[in-house]
Design an enzyme around this catalytic site. Structure first.
Site, PDB file in Angstrom:
ATOM      1  N   ARG A  42       0.793  -1.220   0.000  1.00  0.00           N
ATOM      2  CA  ARG A  42       0.000   0.000   0.000  1.00  0.00           C
ATOM      3  C   ARG A  42       0.830   1.275   0.000  1.00  0.00           C
ATOM      4  O   ARG A  42       0.644   2.132  -0.841  1.00  0.00           O
ATOM      5  CB  ARG A  42      -0.952   0.014   1.208  1.00  0.00           C
ATOM      6  CG  ARG A  42      -1.988  -1.084   1.177  1.00  0.00           C
ATOM      7  CD  ARG A  42      -2.896  -1.040   2.393  1.00  0.00           C
ATOM      8  NE  ARG A  42      -3.728   0.146   2.428  1.00  0.00           N
ATOM      9  CZ  ARG A  42      -4.626   0.385   3.375  1.00  0.00           C
ATOM     10  NH1 ARG A  42      -4.784  -0.461   4.370  1.00  0.00           N
ATOM     11  NH2 ARG A  42      -5.354   1.481   3.343  1.00  0.00           N
ATOM     12  N   HIS A  88      -7.650  -4.355  -7.161  1.00  0.00           N
ATOM     13  CA  HIS A  88      -7.344  -3.688  -5.886  1.00  0.00           C
ATOM     14  C   HIS A  88      -8.482  -3.909  -4.901  1.00  0.00           C
ATOM     15  O   HIS A  88      -9.537  -3.273  -4.986  1.00  0.00           O
ATOM     16  CB  HIS A  88      -7.147  -2.187  -6.118  1.00  0.00           C
ATOM     17  CG  HIS A  88      -6.426  -1.494  -5.007  1.00  0.00           C
ATOM     18  ND1 HIS A  88      -5.114  -1.760  -4.682  1.00  0.00           N
ATOM     19  CD2 HIS A  88      -6.829  -0.537  -4.125  1.00  0.00           C
ATOM     20  CE1 HIS A  88      -4.732  -1.002  -3.683  1.00  0.00           C
ATOM     21  NE2 HIS A  88      -5.765  -0.250  -3.310  1.00  0.00           N
ATOM     22  N   TYR A 131     -18.716  12.613 -11.404  1.00  0.00           N
ATOM     23  CA  TYR A 131     -18.759  13.888 -12.117  1.00  0.00           C
ATOM     24  C   TYR A 131     -17.518  14.136 -12.971  1.00  0.00           C
ATOM     25  O   TYR A 131     -17.540  15.023 -13.825  1.00  0.00           O
ATOM     26  CB  TYR A 131     -18.923  15.050 -11.127  1.00  0.00           C
ATOM     27  CG  TYR A 131     -20.193  15.003 -10.328  1.00  0.00           C
ATOM     28  CD1 TYR A 131     -21.434  14.982 -10.961  1.00  0.00           C
ATOM     29  CD2 TYR A 131     -20.162  14.989  -8.947  1.00  0.00           C
ATOM     30  CE1 TYR A 131     -22.607  14.937 -10.234  1.00  0.00           C
ATOM     31  CE2 TYR A 131     -21.328  14.949  -8.202  1.00  0.00           C
ATOM     32  CZ  TYR A 131     -22.553  14.910  -8.856  1.00  0.00           C
ATOM     33  OH  TYR A 131     -23.710  14.868  -8.133  1.00  0.00           O
TER      34      TYR A 131
END
Length: 839
Positions: A42, A88, A131
């Protein structure tokens, strides 16, 4: 009424068993597993491709979706869903945050995602994933190029249903270029972004010189290059970080003092430190003003917009020294921040802290392995294809017999077996012939196959030679890196300063009075301006520090003015009072305490500074020379406006040199085809500002003037030339260097062709650098680091000596400066240096 449920009783043969465990041991094991996951899966980037697992999976997922730069954007949520579902196993917000960071130009030096929509700013977060839209940036294609050619190993995903690359091929050192930041368990990483061209230059130098020192690499990578620009103050911490992997440096905003109104000055901030937003600075300034910890500020306006970029205007009260207020802003607000470098990355699965050379070595070794595996894959594919083409050519030669054999066979298996037996074919060749289309049996197809066979044999021979020769392989790696730098490189944005200069103290009394003492205004080869005491000029010209190769010097006063000559034939009026004063030192002062030219004048794209000259009624006549071979001596009259044209240039022409030119001095042109012409300045009559000049040197077809300068023939002079290839990437090859006494070149008449100044070696077709001036001459790299020149020797038309040093500038003492061999007379009454020649 709710229905009540009961737990069913256990079966009769059920036997309850309770296992006792040690809580301390269980917590240790669980924490170790968690730490391992955070460190390796990570938080820390891989030193080879510079990516964390989530970033690597985003690029791979986008590549699998075909989101290339030449195709349309798609919703960011689609990319997030693809990555989360296949590669992931974490939340969608974590994936989207990583995608947003890869698209922000103020975060990465070379963004990997091309975002469309609101991807946030330094003060505000991005819009939701539903968006915004995204696709791969052009730099991301360099990261995934070669994935389909067995260049890297693939590993299973989290549920063993898909495969994903363990590392991306990475055609450039992404870890150094874009930096990294992450917090793991017990360790963290914080790496600054760098300039792509500089990093690749260092990597190519390391390939060519594996035993090079850190100082050699720092000639290519002098320091970080932050996406937001700004300034870096102090270079010692950077060297420590490049040596040990740990260090720190200060980032400072770019600000200049301007006249806001006719009677009031202000501080205009155009660049902020890395990852510092304007709202954070504004809020801090307002809090300090309200708490009366910061005085002298009357108003603060944010005039930033998308067209002009950042522009914070801080109005200073009358009676306060703007320089002192600016120093307080640096001290008390985020306009100056500290950046701590901690170069921690994964190498062979283990976290390591590395310096610059180690980081470059890891990448070069990885990229060499990638190119080797790619070449082996291409060799196998071409050998396989050649095997099929050879079998097909055998079949075409006896096509009638082949057709008869197939028609007489009972089934495909029998036909294949008979083909292999009769024509001595392999299983793959026989299968390919059985799958052959009838339209391939034409005469033209045979010609095509024979041509393809020849091409395959040539390619196989080249690939085998490449795999058998490590030097050829490394050369290919270096060449590909050079092509990446040429295609995607951008100029440096961050100015590197060794020191911040003298500090001032804010005062509410009258402004700090600056006496009109004599001074010298200096312009360095790296574009820094400063003023210094007259007695310090000799030391400045002779010093060996960075950023102090003087390419222009003007004798004036602290309240005087001077002119900047640009390549577009313009003169820009500037004031010496606005320039920083170099602090006095026991040794040679360094121009690293100067300010960048961009802080005082905004030059259009493509227009570059040439030199600085004195202006005014008593200013001497100066001369300019252009790339088209035009020369002009300009009368010293100057209009009152801030800028004006000093020569009328034709389309495509530009000024290549300028300087004060008295009648007893020589004017010198040097061209790209190695021709040098010197002629007396008196042969060029002075002209007005609107004139277009006159013919200076006669140019051959395709040639242009690369240098124009002024030389005092009564003093010892030198000519420095460097030849190279016009097709080479600028600034990457040293070429052949030649240093010759100036007296070896005879004077000629104006508008003639001159004499040859260097003979080209094999592979050379142009001069990449030329200079003529009085000794002692100094050479400098592009970042201002001094480079030693050999003593002047050799014939004027001889060839040069090959060198690895990449010289960007050669400078000499400016005509009219203080002679280092003569002590100037000092008037004890005013404590000023007096020029004996002025009496």
């Amino acid at each position: 009424m709710a229905r009540r449920t009961t737990t069913p009783p256990p079966p009769e043969d059920f036997e309850e068993k309770i296992v006792g465990i040690d809580v301390e041991e269980e917590m240790q094991n669980a924490f170790l597993e968690y730490s391992y996951s955070v460190i390796y899966s990570r938080a820390l980037p891989d030193a080879r491709d510079g990516l964390k697992p989530v970033q690597r999976r985003i690029l791979y997922g986008a590549n699998e979706l075909g989101l290339r730069p030449d195709r349309g954007h798609v919703k960011s949520q689609r990319v997030v869903g693809e990555v989360m579902g296949k590669y992931h196993p974490h939340g969608d917000q974590a994936i989207y945050d990583a995608l947003v960071r890869m698209a922000q130009p103020f975060t990465l030096r070379l963004p990997l995602i091309d975002g469309h929509g609101n991807f946030g700013s330094l003060d505000d977060g991005p819009a939701a994933a539903r968006y915004t839209e995204a696709r791969m940036a052009s730099a991301a294609l360099l990261m995934v190029s070669g994935l389909d050619e067995d260049t890297v190993d693939f590993v299973p995903n989290y549920d063993d249903t898909q495969y994903q690359p363990g590392v991306l091929p990475a055609a450039y050192p992404n870890l150094l270029v874009n930096g990294a930041a992450g917090i793991a368990v017990g360790m963290a990483t914080n790496m600054a972004p760098h300039n792509l061209v500089e990093v690749i230059g260092a990597a190519r130098h390391l390939i060519a010189n594996p035993t090079c020192s850190l100082e050699d690499l720092m000639k290519f990578v002098p320091g970080p290059d932050l996406p937001c620009g700004g300034k870096i103050i102090g270079l010692e911490g950077i060297r420590d970080a490049y040596l040990t992997g740990r260090g720190s440096f200060r980032t400072r905003a770019t600000a200049r003092i301007e006249s806001i109104t006719p009677r009031r000055k202000g501080i205009v901030v155009t660049e902020l430190p890395y990852l510092v937003g304007p709202e954070k600075v504004i809020e801090k300034i307002r809090d300090l003003v309200q708490a009366k910890k910061l005085q002298g500020i009357s108003d603060l306006k944010d005039l930033s917009d998308r067209q002009h970029g950042l522009r914070l205007v801080i109005e200073v009260k009358n009676g306060f020294n703007p320089e002192a207020v600016l120093e307080q802003l640096y001290k008390l607000t985020p306009m100056e921040e500290n950046f701590g470098i901690n170069n921690v990355a994964l190498v062979d699965g283990q976290p390591r802290t590395m310096g610059l050379k180690e980081l470059l070595r890891v990448y070069v070794d990885f990229r060499t392995d990638v190119v080797r595996r790619r070449s082996a894959y291409r060799l196998a594919k071409r050998e396989e294809r050649l095997h099929l083409v050879e079998g097909l050519l055998i079949a075409i030669v006896d096509i009638d017999e082949v057709i008869q054999l197939i028609r007489s066979s009972d089934d495909a298996a029998t036909a294949k077996a008979r083909l292999m037996d009769v024509f001595d074919l392999s299983d793959a060749q026989a299968t390919y012939i059985l799958d052959l289309q009838l339209r391939r049996l034409t005469k033209f197809s045979r010609i095509e196959l024979e041509a393809e066979k020849d091409e395959l044999e040539r390619a196989i021979e080249e690939l085998r030679a490449l795999l058998d020769n490590e030097k050829l392989l490394l050369k290919l790696v270096s060449t590909e890196l050079g092509e990446v730098a040429k295609a995607h490189g951008t100029p440096r944005r961050t100015v590197l300063l060794e020191s911040s200069g003298a500090n001032a103290s804010a005062t509410s009394a009258t402004p700090l009075e600056i006496t009109d003492d004599p001074c010298w205004v200096l312009l360095s080869s790296t574009g820094l301006l400063a003023r210094t005491a007259t007695a310090d000029l000799v030391s400045a010209e002779g010093s060996r520090s960075k950023h102090d190769a003087v390419i222009g010097a003007v004798r004036t006063t602290a309240r005087g003015e001077f002119g900047l000559v640009t390549s577009a034939g313009r003169m820009v009026r500037l004031s010496a009072l606005d320039l920083p004063t170099l602090p006095p030192t026991n040794g040679a002062p360094s121009l690293s305490g100067g300010a960048p030219l961009a802080a005082y004048v905004d030059l259009p794209k493509g227009e570059e500074p040439v030199t600085i000259v004195p202006i005014g009624i008593d200013a001497p006549v100066f001369a300019v020379g252009t790339a088209a071979g035009v020369v002009k001596r300009v009368t010293p009259d100057a209009p009152k406006n801030g800028e004006w044209d000093i020569i009328s240039l034709r389309d495509g022409d530009r000024v290549v040199g300028a300087g004060v030119a008295a009648d007893d001095l020589d004017l010198v042109f040097i061209t790209t085809d190695a021709q040098l012409l010197r002629f007396p300045a008196r042969s060029v009559r002075p002209q007005g500002r609107s004139a277009g000049g006159m013919a200076g040197i006669k140019l051959a077809t395709g040639a242009s003037a690369i240098f124009f300068g002024i030389v005092d023939p009564a003093k010892e002079g030198v000519v420095v030339t460097s030849a190279g290839s016009s097709g080479a990437l600028p600034g990457t090859e040293g070429g052949s260097l030649k240093v010759t006494p100036y007296a070896e070149y005879p004077p000629k008449g104006r508008a003639t062709g001159g004499v040859r100044c260097q003979r080209f070696l094999k592979g050379e077709d142009t001069l990449v650098l030329a200079f003529a001036g009085n000794t002692p001459a100094r050479a400098a790299a592009a970042n201002g680091v001094a480079i030693d020149l050999p003593p002047a020797d050799g014939r004027r038309d001889g060839s040069g000596t090959p060198t690895t040093a990449v010289i960007a500038h050669v400078v000499a003492p400016v005509a009219g400066s203080v002679d280092p061999d003569v002590d100037p007379d000092v008037d004890p009454d005013v404590d000023r240096v007096v020029d004996p020649a002025s009496d």
